[in-house]
Every structure is written in structure tokens, then in C-alpha cells.
Motif scaffolding. Structure first.
Motif, PDB file in Angstrom:
ATOM      1  N   LYS A  35      -2.945  45.904  -3.709  1.00  0.00           N
ATOM      2  CA  LYS A  35      -1.531  46.336  -3.816  1.00  0.00           C
ATOM      3  C   LYS A  35      -0.819  46.138  -2.481  1.00  0.00           C
ATOM      4  O   LYS A  35       0.348  45.744  -2.437  1.00  0.00           O
ATOM      5  CB  LYS A  35      -1.460  47.804  -4.245  1.00  0.00           C
ATOM      6  N   ALA A  36      -1.527  46.427  -1.387  1.00  0.00           N
ATOM      7  CA  ALA A  36      -0.906  46.278  -0.059  1.00  0.00           C
ATOM      8  C   ALA A  36      -0.537  44.818   0.184  1.00  0.00           C
ATOM      9  O   ALA A  36       0.543  44.523   0.700  1.00  0.00           O
ATOM     10  CB  ALA A  36      -1.866  46.777   1.019  1.00  0.00           C
ATOM     11  N   VAL A  37      -1.414  43.905  -0.214  1.00  0.00           N
ATOM     12  CA  VAL A  37      -1.138  42.474  -0.030  1.00  0.00           C
ATOM     13  C   VAL A  37       0.051  42.068  -0.901  1.00  0.00           C
ATOM     14  O   VAL A  37       0.979  41.388  -0.442  1.00  0.00           O
ATOM     15  CB  VAL A  37      -2.400  41.627  -0.365  1.00  0.00           C
ATOM     16  N   GLU A  38       0.045  42.533  -2.150  1.00  0.00           N
ATOM     17  CA  GLU A  38       1.136  42.169  -3.069  1.00  0.00           C
ATOM     18  C   GLU A  38       2.483  42.676  -2.549  1.00  0.00           C
ATOM     19  O   GLU A  38       3.474  41.956  -2.562  1.00  0.00           O
ATOM     20  CB  GLU A  38       0.856  42.718  -4.466  1.00  0.00           C
ATOM     21  N   ARG A  39       2.457  43.941  -2.068  1.00  0.00           N
ATOM     22  CA  ARG A  39       3.685  44.543  -1.518  1.00  0.00           C
ATOM     23  C   ARG A  39       4.219  43.704  -0.355  1.00  0.00           C
ATOM     24  O   ARG A  39       5.392  43.381  -0.279  1.00  0.00           O
ATOM     25  CB  ARG A  39       3.355  45.942  -1.000  1.00  0.00           C
ATOM     26  N   GLU A  40       3.308  43.336   0.519  1.00  0.00           N
ATOM     27  CA  GLU A  40       3.694  42.560   1.699  1.00  0.00           C
ATOM     28  C   GLU A  40       4.297  41.210   1.288  1.00  0.00           C
ATOM     29  O   GLU A  40       5.305  40.772   1.834  1.00  0.00           O
ATOM     30  CB  GLU A  40       2.445  42.350   2.579  1.00  0.00           C
ATOM     31  N   LEU A  41       3.677  40.563   0.301  1.00  0.00           N
ATOM     32  CA  LEU A  41       4.151  39.243  -0.107  1.00  0.00           C
ATOM     33  C   LEU A  41       5.464  39.324  -0.889  1.00  0.00           C
ATOM     34  O   LEU A  41       6.215  38.351  -0.952  1.00  0.00           O
ATOM     35  CB  LEU A  41       3.082  38.509  -0.913  1.00  0.00           C
ATOM     36  N   ASP A  42       5.739  40.509  -1.484  1.00  0.00           N
ATOM     37  CA  ASP A  42       7.021  40.675  -2.165  1.00  0.00           C
ATOM     38  C   ASP A  42       8.156  40.762  -1.156  1.00  0.00           C
ATOM     39  O   ASP A  42       9.292  40.458  -1.453  1.00  0.00           O
ATOM     40  CB  ASP A  42       7.011  41.950  -3.024  1.00  0.00           C
ATOM     41  N   ARG A  43       7.799  41.222   0.063  1.00  0.00           N
ATOM     42  CA  ARG A  43       8.820  41.395   1.094  1.00  0.00           C
ATOM     43  C   ARG A  43       9.216  40.061   1.718  1.00  0.00           C
ATOM     44  O   ARG A  43      10.302  39.890   2.197  1.00  0.00           O
ATOM     45  CB  ARG A  43       8.274  42.292   2.202  1.00  0.00           C
ATOM     46  N   GLN A  44       8.298  39.142   1.788  1.00  0.00           N
ATOM     47  CA  GLN A  44       8.599  37.859   2.428  1.00  0.00           C
ATOM     48  C   GLN A  44       7.628  36.776   1.990  1.00  0.00           C
ATOM     49  O   GLN A  44       6.579  37.074   1.418  1.00  0.00           O
ATOM     50  CB  GLN A  44       8.486  37.999   3.922  1.00  0.00           C
ATOM     51  N   THR A  45       7.999  35.539   2.263  1.00  0.00           N
ATOM     52  CA  THR A  45       7.138  34.431   1.863  1.00  0.00           C
ATOM     53  C   THR A  45       6.636  33.710   3.109  1.00  0.00           C
ATOM     54  O   THR A  45       7.385  32.982   3.749  1.00  0.00           O
ATOM     55  CB  THR A  45       7.943  33.436   0.986  1.00  0.00           C
ATOM     56  N   PRO A  46       5.392  33.922   3.466  1.00  0.00           N
ATOM     57  CA  PRO A  46       4.879  33.268   4.673  1.00  0.00           C
ATOM     58  C   PRO A  46       4.545  31.792   4.422  1.00  0.00           C
ATOM     59  O   PRO A  46       4.297  31.392   3.284  1.00  0.00           O
ATOM     60  CB  PRO A  46       3.598  34.044   4.976  1.00  0.00           C
ATOM     61  N   ASP A  47       4.534  31.011   5.509  1.00  0.00           N
ATOM     62  CA  ASP A  47       4.106  29.610   5.405  1.00  0.00           C
ATOM     63  C   ASP A  47       2.593  29.512   5.525  1.00  0.00           C
ATOM     64  O   ASP A  47       1.963  28.618   4.979  1.00  0.00           O
ATOM     65  CB  ASP A  47       4.737  28.778   6.535  1.00  0.00           C
ATOM     66  N   VAL A  48       2.043  30.431   6.320  1.00  0.00           N
ATOM     67  CA  VAL A  48       0.594  30.413   6.552  1.00  0.00           C
ATOM     68  C   VAL A  48       0.081  31.844   6.422  1.00  0.00           C
ATOM     69  O   VAL A  48       0.699  32.769   6.945  1.00  0.00           O
ATOM     70  CB  VAL A  48       0.267  29.901   7.980  1.00  0.00           C
ATOM     71  N   VAL A  49      -1.033  32.022   5.728  1.00  0.00           N
ATOM     72  CA  VAL A  49      -1.670  33.345   5.693  1.00  0.00           C
ATOM     73  C   VAL A  49      -3.042  33.205   6.337  1.00  0.00           C
ATOM     74  O   VAL A  49      -3.880  32.418   5.895  1.00  0.00           O
ATOM     75  CB  VAL A  49      -1.824  33.874   4.250  1.00  0.00           C
ATOM     76  N   GLY A  50      -3.254  33.947   7.415  1.00  0.00           N
ATOM     77  CA  GLY A  50      -4.561  33.950   8.069  1.00  0.00           C
ATOM     78  C   GLY A  50      -5.314  35.195   7.644  1.00  0.00           C
ATOM     79  O   GLY A  50      -4.767  36.294   7.655  1.00  0.00           O
ATOM     80  N   LEU A  51      -6.565  35.015   7.223  1.00  0.00           N
ATOM     81  CA  LEU A  51      -7.375  36.176   6.824  1.00  0.00           C
ATOM     82  C   LEU A  51      -8.525  36.326   7.804  1.00  0.00           C
ATOM     83  O   LEU A  51      -9.288  35.379   8.017  1.00  0.00           O
ATOM     84  CB  LEU A  51      -7.932  35.962   5.422  1.00  0.00           C
ATOM     85  N   SER A  52      -8.649  37.499   8.392  1.00  0.00           N
ATOM     86  CA  SER A  52      -9.734  37.731   9.338  1.00  0.00           C
ATOM     87  C   SER A  52     -10.897  38.386   8.596  1.00  0.00           C
ATOM     88  O   SER A  52     -10.779  39.505   8.121  1.00  0.00           O
ATOM     89  CB  SER A  52      -9.239  38.656  10.446  1.00  0.00           C
ATOM     90  N   VAL A  53     -11.998  37.661   8.492  1.00  0.00           N
ATOM     91  CA  VAL A  53     -13.146  38.160   7.722  1.00  0.00           C
ATOM     92  C   VAL A  53     -14.286  38.455   8.691  1.00  0.00           C
ATOM     93  O   VAL A  53     -14.853  37.550   9.290  1.00  0.00           O
ATOM     94  CB  VAL A  53     -13.607  37.123   6.669  1.00  0.00           C
ATOM     95  N   ARG A  54     -14.591  39.737   8.833  1.00  0.00           N
ATOM     96  CA  ARG A  54     -15.590  40.112   9.827  1.00  0.00           C
ATOM     97  C   ARG A  54     -17.009  40.131   9.261  1.00  0.00           C
ATOM     98  O   ARG A  54     -17.909  39.527   9.804  1.00  0.00           O
ATOM     99  CB  ARG A  54     -15.247  41.497  10.382  1.00  0.00           C
TER     100      ARG A  54
END
Ligand code: B12
Ligand code: SF4
Length: 461
Positions: A35-54
Motif C-alpha cells: 500500500k505504501a508503494v502504491e500510495r507513493e506512485l499515485d502521488r507521482q510518476t518516477p522515471d527510475v525506481v531503485g530498490l535496495s534489497v539487503r
């Protein structure tokens, strides 16, 4: 203990410094990351999404948890809501880039030090330039894994820290006993048979000057961080480097409480321990893994039981609480070697100190342990199938026996813990309560008291 996403903060900060508009979403404390990701993407449209996977998984043979699985719905949401290039980065990605790319379907993976590569990548994407020859990236093309070697690292490492307050809600971490990570160097020249660290940071040492380390500590304390953890692969190697850092930190008033859980017994002597005491260490960990020569040789540790016993003698002469870290069930382990290690632990680890026993060893593709597991007929999975955790246990020792032997030792020694203890759900509440009671990291200093208290309420942790 929730770990501060230091790498992700560094990447974000460098990208912002290069002039890009950066939004940072920390999923650590989100009840529903999707839901947090969806909310964030509803606010704006990024060109690049970086995911940090530890973390790929929790490295726990008894109750394995495959964290990477949780990425899939997030990736689906990103793909559904944007046309962004999805870039994977983080320690897990350096360990298994091909497998993670295939599993998640991400556009690209960045391996090794992320900052230079990610910024280069953004620059090329902004200019509509080809990425094909960009060092440090990997991708899948027509079902084939393609990878460009990481850029040639410089000889030195410039110790630094991001402005955490700008990127994350620091309070959430602080009141859960989190320490702030800091590296004094990159790389490791040892060749332990199971290790992936060289894949992440390389085998060549890149050192920060003691002055840079001291300045970074000042910066952290000025930001309100007091509990600093050196997260080098091995803190006390090269010995003279660690010694000069500790000596310098002992001469200045920095106000921080320091620790490192990655000390090699080869380089523990009175001089470094005294320097660490003066520098303000409140805890240290020694990664001995075993007290048996056969097992240490099988793990390729580069030291033997004599070094382990000598380190114990030195530690007992000093005041810094010590966590002894063991890895049980490795190559050449037998019932006899298990008993040898436990005898060492029972006799030489004092009540002020603690011991952690990990059972079984996570097998990663490309390691010597992988080859040995195949030779011994213990592993037939392809590297791709090894993304979900697989473990090595010496064929000469029975898993159930090993587990109960360690449990028996734990029932006598209240300062001993195992993988079950650190994975126990009660631990996050313990962290919280301990913080409220005024205790400060490292919490493992209080292992005996915590285990006793939990036993009183019927929990054998
Ligand atoms: C120190 C350490 C710990 C400490 C952390 C202390 C602290 N206060 O932070 C402790 C002991 C608590 C710990 C615990 C665990 N750890 Co640990 N840990 C490490 C270690 C040695 C260093 C991590 C670190 O801080 N690096 C420094 C930062 C700056 O680097 P970084 O985050 O990787 O970021 C760089 C790149 O990855 C990249 N990058 C990062 N994010 C992004 C994002 C994008 C978009 C891009 C492009 C690039 C990028 O750029 C960054 C800067 O160059 C690594 C091994 C290693 N050498 O990396 C293992 C490691 C990360 N741990 C690992 C594991 C498994 C764990 C545990 C699950 C073990 C357990 N069973 O408890 C727990 C998980 C804890 C948690 N809550 O997440 C694994 C993770 C991968 C895997 N194999 O699954 C590693 C890689 C070791 C290994 N076995 O291979 N750990
Ligand atoms: S000393 Fe530590 S980091 Fe270096 S190879 Fe061995 S296990 Fe890996």
C-alpha cells in the motif's frame, strides 16, 4: 534489530547531489509495504525506481524466511502504475544478481559500490544514451545473463555518512536499539569457503584514513547518533589500520559509544584491546566460528584453535563485553568437534560475555562451499534454485543431535543464544522495552538477564 538502510540513503544522497529529484520511501516500518508503494506512485510518476534489497533470507536453517518473495507484489505494482526503469541494488543483489534479476523481472541490477554506477546510469538515461557498456550493471537479455564488471575501485575509501534525518525517520530506529553503521574500509583478503563478502566489496582492502573516520564520527554525533557500529567485514584487519583508528579515537572527545561485531581472533592482542577501551568501545564480537582445528580448516578461516584460545585469554583481561560468534555444522564437523567447541565456550566465555551459535551454513552459488556440497552429494539444485535458502550441515553430524546438543549447552549457560533466539518474535518487544528502561546498545550484554526474565514467564528463548 531493524538495520538502518545506510546504502540506500547513500545512493539517494549522491543522486540528489548530482541534481536529480529524489524521493525516498523507507518500507521498514510500513504495516503494508505494498500500500505504501502504491500510495507513493499515485502521488507521482518516477522515471527510475531503485530498490535496495539487503537480505535474501534470514539465514536460519530451522525457520527459513525467504524475504525476496515479498518483492514480487511490489514489482508488480511498480510495473502496473509506471513505465519506470526498475533498478535493483543492495548487498543481496551483489551476492546473487542473476538469480534476483530472473526472479523479480527487474530491468537492471547494480552490483558492488552503488553510488558511481547509479549516478552514471541516471546520467545515461537522462541523455537517452545506451547502457550496454556501463560498468557495474547486469541485466537479462533474451534469457541470457549479461554483466559488466564493476568500475575499477580506487585504492582508498572515503569514509562518509549520509544525512540520515533527510531520508528516514531516525526515531523509529533509535528506540529499537539500532546502531548506526559506519565502514572504516572496504574489502577482505581472507578466503573463507562459504563467504560472499568478497563478491560485494572485493578482496582488495580500500582504507579510510583515521582522520576521516574520526570526522565522520563527529558528524554522526552532531546529528544526535551516539551508538556507532563499525560494519567492516573484519574490523581489526589490517591490524595497524584498526589500531591507528582506535588510538586516534582514544585521544579525542567524540562522545560516541562504539562497537564492532566483526573481529578476527588472529589480530586480538592487549595493545588493540587497550586502544579500543580508550576509544570508547562498549561491545565487540569475535567471529571465531569454531574451536576445532578441523572445522576451522574446513571453513578456510586462516586461523586455528590456538588463536581462538589466545584471543579468549586476551579478552578476559579487558573490560569490553564480548559476543563470541560460532558457526556449527560446517565442513569436517563431527560430534567430537561440536563437543570441543562447546567445551571451549563453557570454559572460556565468562558471565560478562555472550555466545551465539548459528546452525548450518547458507550455501551461495560460486563459493567453495557450493562445490564441496555438490562433491559430497548434498546439493543438486541449480544456482537459480539456490535463491531460496539452502544450507550445509556436515554429513558426519546429525542435524537433530546438533540442535539438541546446543540447546543443552544453552540451558546451562544463560549467556548462550542460538538462531532461534535471535529470530524469536518477542525480541522486537524486548528491544523496545529495554530502550524504555534506559538500556542502550549492545543489548546482548544483558543476554543472561533477558533469558532469565523470559524463562520466568515461561519462555525458553
Ligand atoms: C554489518 C552487517 C550486519 C550487522 C548490521 C549492523 C548495523 N548497525 O547496520 C548485523 C550483525 C546486525 C547484521 C544482521 C543481519 N545480516 Co548482515 N551484514 C552486514 C555486512 C557485513 C555489512 C552491511 C553494511 O552495512 N554495509 C555497508 C553499506 C554502505 O553497504 P550496502 O548497504 O550494501 O550499500 C551499498 C550497495 O549495496 C549499494 N546499494 C544499496 N542499496 C542500493 C539501492 C540501489 C537502487 C542501488 C543502485 C545500489 C544500492 O550501494 C551502497 C553503497 O555502495 C554485510 C556484508 C557486506 N559486506 O555487505 C552483511 C549482510 C548484508 N547481512 C546479511 C544477512 C543475511 C543478515 C541477517 C539476515 C543475518 C541474520 N540471520 O540475522 C541479519 C539481518 C538484519 C536486518 N535487520 O536486516 C547478508 C544479506 C544478503 C544475504 N545473503 O541474504 C550479508 C550480505 C552477508 C552475507 N551473508 O552475505 N548484518
Ligand atoms: S574473514 Fe569474514 S568477510 Fe573475510 S572471507 Fe572470511 S567470512 Fe568473509
Amino acid at each position: 534489530m531493524p538495520v538502518i538502510p545506510v546504502g540506500a540513503c547513500m545512493i539517494a544522497e549522491e543522486a540528489e547531489r548530482a541534481g536529480h529529484a529524489v524521493r525516498f520511501l523507507d518500507l521498514m516500518f510500513e504495516r503494508s509495504p505494498l500500500k505504501a508503494v502504491e500510495r507513493e506512485l499515485d502521488r507521482q510518476t518516477p522515471d527510475v525506481v531503485g530498490l535496495s534489497v539487503r537480505n535474501i533470507d534470514n539465514n536460519d536453517i530451522q525457520s527459513p524466511s525467504f524475504y525476496v518473495k515479498e518483492l514480487v507484489p511490489l514489482m508488480d505494482a511498480i510495473r502496473h502504475k509506471t513505465r519506470a526503469v526498475i533498478v535493483l541494488g543492495g548487498a543481496a543483489v551483489s551476492v546473487m544478481p542473476e538469480e534476483l534479476l530472473r526472479y523479480t523481472g527487474a530491468s537492471l541490477a547494480v552490483t558492488g559500490d552503488g553510488e558511481p554506477v547509479f549516478n552514471g546510469l541516471l546520467e545515461r538515461l537522462s541523455g537517452d544514451l545506451s547502457l550496454r557498456d556501463l560498468p557495474g550493471i547486469s541485466w537479462i537479455e533474451k534469457d541470457e545473463f549479461k554483466t559488466n564488471a564493476s568500475p575499477c575501485p580506487s585504492d582508498n575509501y572515503h569514509c562518509r555518512t549520509p544525512d540520515f534525518h533527510h531520508w528516514i525517520d531516525v526515531r523509529n530506529y533509535r528506540n529499537r536499539m539500532t546502531t548506526v553503521p559506519l565502514q572504516t574500509k572496504l574489502g577482505c583478503h581472507f578466503k573463507c569457503t562459504y563467504c560472499t563478502y568478497r563478491k560485494i566489496e572485493g578482496s582488495k582492502y580500500r582504507l579510510s584514513s583515521p582522520e576521516e573516520v574520526a570526522n565522520t564520527i563527529f558528524r554522526l554525533t552532531s546529528m544526535g547518533f551516539q551508538h556507532i557500529e563499525f560494519v567492516d567485514n573484519v574490523f581489526n584487519s589490517p591490524y595497524t589500520h584498526a589500531l591507528s583508528i582506535c588510538k586516534l579515537l582514544g585521544e579525542i572527545k567524540h562522545g560516541a559509544s562504539l562497537q564492532s561485531l566483526e573481529m578476527n581472533p588472529l589480530f586480538i592482542d592487549d595493545e588493540i584491546m587497550t586502544a579500543m577501551e580508550k576509544a570508547g568501545f562498549s561491545g565487540m564480537g569475535v567471529t571465531v566460528e569454531s574451536a576445532s582445528d578441523d572445522v576451522l580448516a574446513g571453513l578456510g578461516k586462516g586461523f586455528n584453535s590456538e588463536h581462538v584460545y589466545r584471543a579468549a585469554e586476551v579478552v578476559s583481561r579487558h573490560k569490553i563485553p564480548c559476543m563470541w560468534i560460532f558457526m556449527m555444522g560446517g565442513p569436517n564437523e563431527t560430534e567430537e568437534t561440536v563437543n570441543e567447541t562447546l567445551r571451549f565456550a563453557e570454559k572460556h566465555i565468562g558471565p560478562r560475555d555472550a555466545a551465539f551459535f548459528g546452525l548450518g551454513i547458507r550455501i551461495y552459488p560460486g563459493t567453495e562451499l557450493e562445490s564441496l556440497s555438490r562433491q559430497q552429494g548434498l546439493l543438486s539444485l541449480s544456482p537459480r534454485e539456490m535463491l531460496e535458502p539452502v544450507f550445509y550441515i556436515s554429513p558426519a553430524v546429525d542435524h537433530t543431535w546438533l540442535r539438541s546438543r546446543v540447546k543443552t549447552a544453552m540451558s546451562r549457560q544463560m549467556n548462550f543464544i542460538n538462531t532461534d533466539s535471535i529470530g524469536h518474535p518477542i525480541l522486537s518487544s524486548v528491544n523496545h522495552i529495554a530502550y524504555r528502561l534506559g538500556l542502550r546498545p549492545p543489548l546482548w550484554r544483558h543476554t543472561r538477564v533477558i533469558r532469565r526474565a523470559l524463562r520466568l514467564i515461561g519462555m525458553d528463548v
